[in-house]
Design a protein around this motif. Structure first.
Motif, PDB file in Angstrom:
ATOM      1  N   UNK A  55      -2.396  -5.362   1.166  1.00 36.02           N
ATOM      2  CA  UNK A  55      -1.854  -5.296  -0.192  1.00 36.02           C
ATOM      3  C   UNK A  55      -2.965  -5.022  -1.192  1.00 36.02           C
ATOM      4  N   UNK A  56      -2.572  -4.403  -2.295  1.00 39.63           N
ATOM      5  CA  UNK A  56      -3.486  -4.153  -3.405  1.00 39.63           C
ATOM      6  C   UNK A  56      -3.027  -4.927  -4.633  1.00 39.63           C
ATOM      7  N   UNK A  74       0.814  -1.215   0.000  1.00 44.89           N
ATOM      8  CA  UNK A  74       0.000   0.000   0.000  1.00 44.89           C
ATOM      9  C   UNK A  74       0.850   1.269   0.000  1.00 44.89           C
ATOM     10  N   UNK A  75       2.048   1.229   0.573  1.00 43.27           N
ATOM     11  CA  UNK A  75       2.887   2.426   0.631  1.00 43.27           C
ATOM     12  C   UNK A  75       3.586   2.713  -0.694  1.00 43.27           C
ATOM     13  N   UNK A  76       3.487   1.789  -1.647  1.00 47.75           N
ATOM     14  CA  UNK A  76       4.149   1.999  -2.942  1.00 47.75           C
ATOM     15  C   UNK A  76       3.267   2.728  -3.953  1.00 47.75           C
ATOM     16  N   UNK A  77       1.989   2.765  -3.684  1.00 47.06           N
ATOM     17  CA  UNK A  77       1.058   3.327  -4.659  1.00 47.06           C
ATOM     18  C   UNK A  77       1.430   4.754  -5.096  1.00 47.06           C
ATOM     19  N   UNK A 131      -8.695   4.128   0.123  1.00 48.13           N
ATOM     20  CA  UNK A 131      -7.768   5.268   0.145  1.00 48.13           C
ATOM     21  C   UNK A 131      -6.356   4.856  -0.260  1.00 48.13           C
ATOM     22  N   UNK A 132      -5.983   3.609  -0.001  1.00 44.34           N
ATOM     23  CA  UNK A 132      -4.629   3.157  -0.348  1.00 44.34           C
ATOM     24  C   UNK A 132      -4.470   2.877  -1.835  1.00 44.34           C
ATOM     25  N   UNK A 133      -5.556   2.857  -2.571  1.00 45.83           N
ATOM     26  CA  UNK A 133      -5.483   2.559  -4.012  1.00 45.83           C
ATOM     27  C   UNK A 133      -5.485   3.816  -4.867  1.00 45.83           C
ATOM     28  N   UNK A 134      -5.578   4.977  -4.242  1.00 46.74           N
ATOM     29  CA  UNK A 134      -5.757   6.222  -4.985  1.00 46.74           C
ATOM     30  C   UNK A 134      -4.427   6.930  -5.237  1.00 46.74           C
ATOM     31  N   UNK A 135      -4.290   7.416  -6.476  1.00 47.93           N
ATOM     32  CA  UNK A 135      -3.229   8.368  -6.772  1.00 47.93           C
ATOM     33  C   UNK A 135      -3.895   9.538  -7.483  1.00 47.93           C
ATOM     34  N   UNK A 194      -0.802   8.522   2.394  1.00 41.73           N
ATOM     35  CA  UNK A 194      -0.324   7.900   1.157  1.00 41.73           C
ATOM     36  C   UNK A 194       0.516   8.921   0.382  1.00 41.73           C
ATOM     37  N   UNK A 195       1.729   9.152   0.896  1.00 42.26           N
ATOM     38  CA  UNK A 195       2.703  10.028   0.236  1.00 42.26           C
ATOM     39  C   UNK A 195       4.044   9.312   0.218  1.00 42.26           C
TER      40      UNK A 195
END
Length: 416
Positions: free
Chosen positions: A304-305, A97-100, A133-137, A374-375
């Motif tokens: 994980x996504x 999730x932190x890589x998105x 929220x973890x899937x958004x860019x 998520x940055x």
């Protein structure tokens, strides 16, 4: 949370240094006659079970073959960088999730929003808000939640009852009171285990106190009164001897079982199986509960996504696989295989979760769980916090002064 810590590397600064030739082994395959093969990169332990669930997908989709390639977590980041540079890689990829933000910024992940109409399993409304929220860019949905984890309170029901607490602590005040009383049972006994190396813990308590971590323009707010108050509360457990400052030389299962040196701790769902397997004598003497609250009881969210690689030549098939993995029934099968918690809300209506005395707390806690910001700079900020907190609980530094220092360091990190 299943923790995978990686060196932070900016995709955009490395792509120019990577050789664009030399495709990775296991790159996307084209069609074989009228049959297509898609490559899925699975990381760590998950990759061992993925082929089994992929067989189920192939039965439903006989014109699609799935090739699973196992990538060790410690190599995955660099392999993804190379895949982005060469524009040759997997069709579907497991994403921490932190890589998105990093790979989303590099344009490496396909926006799944246009595919929701034909693949309703991908609809964000199917999932817990925190996991979405973890899937958004920016305004794009560049992944779909696969599995999730969050933190709850594990506690020895028998020992708390002896200490005068007939149920799990529901507030910060009750948690501290219970921990203090349990720590007074005798020398070498504590009330709770609070892992000082768990980087999300301080931020989680801060949110429970109503603190914002970052402002609307991602400006840090780590020396605001509510954040400082939360760190002071957390430090009070160390200061008063309710939690150990150092590693006791025992694992958490040992500390939790027997006399209960550590009768409470905060952790994720994987501990359920570990306790049942390694400490069967504790049956009927322990349970799980949602976290105690101050203004709220927000917990940390991880997992994980699954993302579709931007350069896939098998777009339709890759999206179909991601949608299959998002079906509630698929996620329940995956849980039975791997003990990973489902990201789809409907899965939690299943009796195997709703009726399980240990898992049901996780379902409740998921309603109040949020990912860390998520940055792409967050990992460095979190590590910096751990150094500051060590100065507080071990070095007895003033909480406000140290949070002022942490604030300045974070401002520098975010200005890079």
């Amino acid at each position: 949370m299943k923790k995978h810590w990686f060196k932070k590397t900016m995709v955009t600064s490395m792509l120019s240094a990577l050789v664009l030739s030399g495709a990775l082994a296991g790159c996307s395959s084209g069609s074989d006659g009228d049959k297509k093969t898609i490559t899925v990169w699975g990381m760590g332990e998950e990759a061992k079970s993925l082929p089994k669930i992929a067989e189920e997908f192939e039965k439903e989709n006989p014109k699609i073959d799935v090739k699973v390639q196992a990538i060790p977590w410690d190599q995955a980041h660099d392999k993804l960088l190379t895949a982005v540079a060469s524009k040759k890689g997997p069709d579907v990829v497991q994403m921490g999730t932190t890589w998105i933000p990093e790979f989303g910024a590099a344009g490496a992940l396909k926006d799944l929003t246009p595919f929701i109409k034909d693949n309703p399993e991908l609809d964000p409304k199917n999932f817990f808000e925190g996991s979405v929220a973890t899937t958004k860019y920016e305004d794009k949905m560049v992944g779909v939640p696969w599995y999730v984890d969050t933190r709850v309170l594990y506690y020895r029901t028998d020992l708390l009852e002896k200490a005068g607490f007939k149920e799990a602590p529901k507030t910060w005040e009750e948690l501290k009171a219970a921990a203090d009383k349990l720590a007074k049972r005798g020398k070498g006994k504590y009330g709770i285990s609070l892992d000082s190396k768990e980087q999300s813990l301080g931020f989680m308590f801060a949110r429970q106190n109503g603190a914002e971590l970052l402002g609307p323009n991602n400006e840090p707010k780590f020396n605001d009164p509510k954040f400082v108050e939360a760190v002071d509360y957390l430090n009070s457990f160390y200061k008063d001897g309710a939690t150990p400052k150092d590693d006791l030389g025992i694992d958490i299962i040992q500390g939790f079982s027997g006399d209960g040196i550590l009768p409470m701790f905060i952790s994720g769902p994987w501990m359920i199986k570990m306790i049942n397997d390694q400490a069967p004598d504790l049956k009927g003497k322990w349970s799980t509960a949602v976290l105690p609250k101050k203004e709220n009881n927000i917990s940390a969210l991880g997992g994980s996504n699954l993302s579709v690689f931007e350069y896939t030549k098998n777009e339709k098939e890759a999206v179909k696989f991601a949608a299959f993995m998002s079906k509630p029934e698929t996620q329940l099968k995956w849980m039975k295989m791997t003990n990973s918690l489902p990201a789809t809300q409907k899965s939690w209506d299943d009796e195997s979760l709703k009726g399980n005395e240990y898992y049901k707390a996780f379902g409740e806690q998921m309603k109040a769980s949020q990912p860390m910001p998520v940055i792409k700079q967050w990992e460095e900020i979190a590590q910096t916090y751990l150094k500051s907190f060590e100065k507080i609980y071990r070095g007895k530094a003033d909480v406000k002064s140290e949070m002022d220092n942490f604030q300045k360091q974070s401002e520098k990190i975010l200005s890079k």
